[in-house]
Design an enzyme around this catalytic site. Structure first.
Site, PDB file in Angstrom:
ATOM      1  N   LYS A  13     -21.710  40.946  35.432  1.00  0.00           N
ATOM      2  CA  LYS A  13     -21.983  41.853  34.307  1.00  0.00           C
ATOM      3  C   LYS A  13     -22.983  42.944  34.715  1.00  0.00           C
ATOM      4  CE  LYS A  13     -23.600  38.563  31.609  1.00  0.00           C
ATOM      5  NZ  LYS A  13     -23.490  37.437  32.563  1.00  0.00           N
ATOM      6  N   ARG A  87     -25.241  36.796  22.597  1.00  0.00           N
ATOM      7  CA  ARG A  87     -24.970  35.514  23.248  1.00  0.00           C
ATOM      8  C   ARG A  87     -24.776  34.379  22.250  1.00  0.00           C
ATOM      9  NH1 ARG A  87     -27.722  37.064  28.531  1.00  0.00           N
ATOM     10  NH2 ARG A  87     -27.189  35.430  29.993  1.00  0.00           N
ATOM     11  N   ARG A 155     -34.333  34.632  41.829  1.00  0.00           N
ATOM     12  CA  ARG A 155     -34.811  34.403  40.460  1.00  0.00           C
ATOM     13  C   ARG A 155     -35.037  32.916  40.271  1.00  0.00           C
ATOM     14  NH1 ARG A 155     -30.685  37.580  36.475  1.00  0.00           N
ATOM     15  NH2 ARG A 155     -30.932  35.644  35.304  1.00  0.00           N
ATOM     16  N   ARG A 166     -27.619  26.752  32.551  1.00  0.00           N
ATOM     17  CA  ARG A 166     -27.196  28.049  31.996  1.00  0.00           C
ATOM     18  C   ARG A 166     -25.691  28.093  31.780  1.00  0.00           C
ATOM     19  NH1 ARG A 166     -29.323  31.617  36.356  1.00  0.00           N
ATOM     20  NH2 ARG A 166     -28.349  33.343  35.260  1.00  0.00           N
TER      21      ARG A 166
END
Ligand code: ADP
Ligand code: ADP
Length: 211
Positions: A13, A87, A155, A166
């Site tokens: 994305k 989301r 990250r 996630r």
């Protein structure tokens, strides 16, 4: 144009939103980037969001709503690509209402489809520039030679355990939004496999047909 780029963590994305910004003049609005900046700067928002982001959980709806709506307003309600928002059902409903109030409905929701194993491969090799937030992939989109390697970091939410969480959160809370947008006739699915440029080419075709 007003669009959403939708898909699981690692689908590409951010990478594609950046290309849309460079080539089509759309502004990338990434709630993840805004939250990470707020965390780096230890703002009130950053402090509230930190534990959720680090554990791979969703930040409460009210917090991200405020920052998404502000960013859209700053863009004058046009020429943006939302990356990572909405989301949840609640976020999607708020967004629809917000855009309807300004008579600026979405043109399209692009869903990037990528198999799970490939998502895990992409996230495990994702790296970011500690200062600019620029995203790289060690194999497919490596940082240029003139970038200080010490500034290229992983990250913390790209560690394997957090990635698993996630992906689970995505399946439970975010993936169902595809039906919400399908029912509204706004969803277009795009094959997100293959090279970065191949995916961008497919997106270009969809957008050119809409124009
Ligand atoms: P998202 O924003 O959906 O989480 P990213 O755009 O950050 O995804 O991409 C995840 C990782 O995969 C990054 O390291 C990125 O460089 C890499 N990547 C993005 N698109 C592709 C692609 N088509 N093929 C291979 N790697 C990709
Ligand atoms: P990815 O690119 O891997 O999809 P993001 O950078 O978009 O991840 O988001 C990173 C984290 O920021 C998410 O795991 C979540 O904790 C938080 N976040 C970002 N956008 C939202 C949102 N719309 N709602 C709730 N939490 C969000």
């Amino acid at each position: 144009m007003r669009l959403i780029i939708f898909g699981p963590p690692g689908a590409g994305k951010g990478t594609q939103a950046r290309l849309l910004e460079d080539h089509r003049g759309l502004t990338q609005i990434s709630t993840g980037d805004v939250l990470r900046d707020a965390m780096d700067q230890e703002t009130t928002l950053g402090k509230k969001a930190k534990s959720y982001v680090e554990e791979g959980e969703l930040v409460p709806d009210e917090l991200v709503r405020a920052l998404a709506e502000q960013a859209i307003a700053d863009e004058g309600y046009d020429d943006f690509v939302l990356d990572g928002y909405p989301r949840t059902d609640q976020q999607a409903e708020w967004l629809t209402e917000f855009l309807e109030e300004h008579q600026t409905p979405l043109h399209v929701v692009l869903r990037l489809q990528v198999p799970n194993e490939e998502l895990v491969r992409r996230l495990s090799r994702r790296r970011v520039h500690a200062e600019t937030g620029e995203t790289y992939h060690l194999d497919h989109d490596p940082p240029p030679d003139d970038v200080d390697p010490e500034l290229i970091v992983q990250r913390s939410d790209d560690e394997p355990d957090t990635v698993r969480n996630r992906l689970e959160v995505y399946r439970e809370e975010t993936a169902p939004l595809a039906s919400y947008y399908e029912d509204r006739g706004q969803l277009v699915s795009v094959d997100g496999t293959g090279g970065i440029e191949d995916v961008y080419e497919r997106i270009t075709q969809v957008l050119d047909e809409l124009e």
